[in-house]
Design a protein around this motif. Sequence first.
Motif, PDB file in Angstrom:
ATOM      1  N   ALA A 162       0.911  -1.108   0.018  1.00 60.30           N
ATOM      2  CA  ALA A 162       0.000  -0.092  -0.107  1.00 60.30           C
ATOM      3  C   ALA A 162       0.909   1.130  -0.074  1.00 60.30           C
ATOM      4  N   GLY A 163       1.987   1.184   0.671  1.00 64.07           N
ATOM      5  CA  GLY A 163       2.815   2.461   0.807  1.00 64.07           C
ATOM      6  C   GLY A 163       3.493   2.725  -0.590  1.00 64.07           C
ATOM      7  N   GLN A 164       3.894   1.659  -1.222  1.00 61.89           N
ATOM      8  CA  GLN A 164       4.226   1.734  -2.327  1.00 61.89           C
ATOM      9  C   GLN A 164       3.330   2.422  -3.611  1.00 61.89           C
ATOM     10  N   LYS A 165       2.219   1.959  -3.499  1.00 63.73           N
ATOM     11  CA  LYS A 165       0.992   2.382  -4.446  1.00 63.73           C
ATOM     12  C   LYS A 165       0.847   3.948  -3.942  1.00 63.73           C
ATOM     13  N   LEU A 194       9.277   7.650  -9.487  1.00 65.79           N
ATOM     14  CA  LEU A 194       8.633   6.320  -9.503  1.00 65.79           C
ATOM     15  C   LEU A 194       9.806   5.491  -9.148  1.00 65.79           C
ATOM     16  N   GLY A 195      11.036   5.684  -9.534  1.00 67.60           N
ATOM     17  CA  GLY A 195      12.077   4.834  -9.248  1.00 67.60           C
ATOM     18  C   GLY A 195      12.672   5.083  -7.867  1.00 67.60           C
ATOM     19  N   GLU A 196      13.986   5.383  -7.881  1.00 65.89           N
ATOM     20  CA  GLU A 196      14.692   5.628  -6.515  1.00 65.89           C
ATOM     21  C   GLU A 196      14.644   6.851  -6.044  1.00 65.89           C
ATOM     22  N   GLY A 254      12.078   7.943  -3.704  1.00 66.76           N
ATOM     23  CA  GLY A 254      11.083   7.388  -4.652  1.00 66.76           C
ATOM     24  C   GLY A 254      10.280   6.415  -4.354  1.00 66.76           C
ATOM     25  N   ALA A 255       9.233   5.802  -5.198  1.00 68.32           N
ATOM     26  CA  ALA A 255       8.362   4.743  -4.922  1.00 68.32           C
ATOM     27  C   ALA A 255       9.091   3.357  -5.197  1.00 68.32           C
ATOM     28  N   GLY A 256      10.324   3.363  -5.576  1.00 70.61           N
ATOM     29  CA  GLY A 256      11.169   2.014  -5.727  1.00 70.61           C
ATOM     30  C   GLY A 256      10.582   1.252  -6.663  1.00 70.61           C
ATOM     31  N   LEU A 257       9.776   1.443  -7.817  1.00 70.55           N
ATOM     32  CA  LEU A 257       9.437   0.568  -8.765  1.00 70.55           C
ATOM     33  C   LEU A 257      10.453   0.038  -9.870  1.00 70.55           C
ATOM     34  N   GLY A 258      10.431  -1.241 -10.197  1.00 73.66           N
ATOM     35  CA  GLY A 258      11.151  -1.578 -11.295  1.00 73.66           C
ATOM     36  C   GLY A 258      11.380  -1.011 -12.681  1.00 73.66           C
TER      37      GLY A 258
END
Lengths: 489, 489
Positions: B188-191, B213-215, B227-231
């Motif tokens: 949920a935190g990432q979303k 969206l990344g680092e 950032g949200a730490g997405l790949g």
Amino acid sequence: MTEETFRPEARAPRGFADKRAPQLRSERAILEAVSKVYESYGFEALDTGAFEYADALGKFLPDSDRPNEGVFALQDDDEQWMALRYDLTAPLARFAAQNWETLPKPFRRYAFGTVWRNEKPGPGRFREFIQCDADTVGSARPEADAEIIAMAVAGLEAAGLPRGQAVIKINNRKLLNGLLTAAGVESAGQKLGVLRAVDKLDRLGAEGVKLLLGEGRKDESGAFTKGAGLGAKAIDSVLAFVAAGASSRSATLDALSAVIGGSAEGDEGLAELAAIDAALKGLGVADDQALFDPSIVRGLEYYTGAVFEAELLLTTTDEKGEAVRFGSIGGGGRYDDLIARFTGQPVPATGFSFGVSRLAAALKAAGRDAARAARGPVVIIAFDQAHMPEYFAVAGELRAAGIPAEVYLGSSGMKAQMKYADRRMSPAAIMLGGDEIAAGTVTIKDLDLGRELAAGVSDNAEWKATRPGQQTIARGELIAAVKRIVEGG
Amino acid sequence: MTEETFRPEARAPRGFADKRAPQLRSERAILEAVSKVYESYGFEALDTGAFEYADALGKFLPDSDRPNEGVFALQDDDEQWMALRYDLTAPLARFAAQNWETLPKPFRRYAFGTVWRNEKPGPGRFREFIQCDADTVGSARPEADAEIIAMAVAGLEAAGLPRGQAVIKINNRKLLNGLLTAAGVESAGQKLGVLRAVDKLDRLGAEGVKLLLGEGRKDESGAFTKGAGLGAKAIDSVLAFVAAGASSRSATLDALSAVIGGSAEGDEGLAELAAIDAALKGLGVADDQALFDPSIVRGLEYYTGAVFEAELLLTTTDEKGEAVRFGSIGGGGRYDDLIARFTGQPVPATGFSFGVSRLAAALKAAGRDAARAARGPVVIIAFDQAHMPEYFAVAGELRAAGIPAEVYLGSSGMKAQMKYADRRMSPAAIMLGGDEIAAGTVTIKDLDLGRELAAGVSDNAEWKATRPGQQTIARGELIAAVKRIVEGG
């Protein structure tokens, strides 16, 4: 109980009411009508914020930690106490003092809005309500008072009270003051005691007031109220004064000059009333609309000259089934010291205020809000998801023709949808099933008729002949057919 | 300083503004027009009190002593915390939960009124403002969302925004959620981090959002936002998603199904948008009035499905003299969990809210409130106390003819009275001296003309010939002559 399952109870705070559409319609109609009248007199709209600094509201004692009771107060993050306005006059005084240099003078403004009182709530006793005020700031002329009175008369009439159902009663604080000074009563405490006693005339009658003007009065329960301590002669003067009201302003002026004559302040009060009377004549305000009544007190606090009270003559029925008069719905008067609190310079001011919710309630109790009765939207029954765009198009056509309309958007079946339409007080329900759409027709159910039949308003046979309860017509005739129902034709 | 000489400073609390007539006229015109539209859609008026219990407002943490910041809260005398409403949705949820059994369902209501936010005040940043809301409670149908959007379109147009100057942008929370789930993002935190990043698209552009969206991202000052730490693949999906908006709703739907397809939640969101599109067509709402825009976030808190944002396309000029768009003036969406806070039972709901003062300011900045410009009353000059009743009679005649009028009630001389009339924006001043009264005449000074000449609006010679600045006419012709001036003839 964990935080996840915490379920607050759904309830409004004590003394705060939810207002539904019929009440809002009635209150808005009053405000619209009265605003129009006040603007026609050259009064401009003003709205101040909900909060004032507590010291500006005048309920703040500089040597106490907290503002006293009666207001909703809180401390801002810079430690200053703020309070929700308890009337519209104190914020006007603050506004006028703050902007005096740049305002046109005299400054005439009207205002309406919510005010808050932190009092004990009870049945019918609310802690927030709507007031509507008009004030002239910067005119010492008695004509300014007369104009406020004329506006109150015109405003109440425009709000829906026909002539003869309300009267403005006028007095002048200087009369009783002058009379007491002439009788040797100088103490401010004693004068306040006299005002308190006179204010109870309606409830206790002349005998009760006589006791309260003298040594005091024991009530039925045995409780003793200390009196103002006047001597017998002064008591007689006060009683003669409060009894001087007559059925015309000029007759009351004559009676008053016989009672009052002699003190400078009393003569000043008399001259002001005479000037108010002359101006009221010019303004076309008759004796049955605005009267002089020496028994009117209208609050003890800050009035310095003329005082007014608006009394509804409408009657309603109390819980015992007895007819009762509605009584006061507002008042006002001249307050020449309120702006001086800020500036040190006295600025003459006069105004009138009435309770909007209270007037709406009075009109409702008297059955005078019938013309504003609720009428729901036409409801388009949702038969089939596939036809939703068509339903919305029908709703749009009806709205374009000035007829409120909605598509049913719940998930219940036909019977529940009809019940919904009936509860919304819809004049009609529109049915567009697959058959109708294929045939280019539409079915209309006349719900007004259903309610009229249920209420026994109409003769069944006659209506059935001329006004079918349900009809299937060509789609192109829809608007005309619904209009006939809405217009009751 | 002793108590007797204590003089409070006349000032409004920080963040609370006094509203004068032109602003109130503009706000009232908006509310009147929008109310009429909303009622034509079958929405009924509701007003709840200013206070709610803090727990009902949802800002109350059960394990803390005081409600958190952001609201104006105080403790009632029974120790319960109350807070002033910060929006109109939370009170609606409380009202609906409290009265659910007896309400017609779906329940449609509109509301307008003051809301309060205990935030840091600043220039143009107020702590109280007026919102206007419409909500449907108890319908899960996408058509309910579509109807709210259609009403927003119609309401803004009725308020004075011509077509093409505002657009409703629509998104659905389920799309991005589904896309992230399909990309393996479950936290949920990432979303929330993704929503926060997307919300900055306008300000930072696609490159900035990509970093968030990344680092993470370092701004010009060197400050780093995690950032949200997405790949990389998930980032590409999100960027393709937010770029999928096209100039028509159906083209956007096509583009979205290429990006979203696959997750159950995403497909549900797509199906809802398709149903909203179909209903909007039925409601006659075109692509230039309501668009799908996947980059719309609209707050993080409680929306569960469709979200809307109303954007003004009007431009105004900023302090640097550059044209800027006014941007968002409101929005809303579907919130299916708000009533469940009280009852435990989910109740689907959807609504739209806009800022009334903000819309009024936008219309003013765009010069679209000209038709509502201030016009003062006709002023009758007070020459002579002896003739006051006659002055009042003239004022009454003018009002009866629909022309606002007032008698000057200050104590200044002729010149100051004329200046007063001019400052009030009076169209005309009426002079009735002893000579005029004796001769049965009246003198009218055309102040509109004076202002037009001063502003260089009219050609001096031409006007002087056809429209005298001051004229003395027979008393019986007064109303007709004033009407000619008021109507600009």
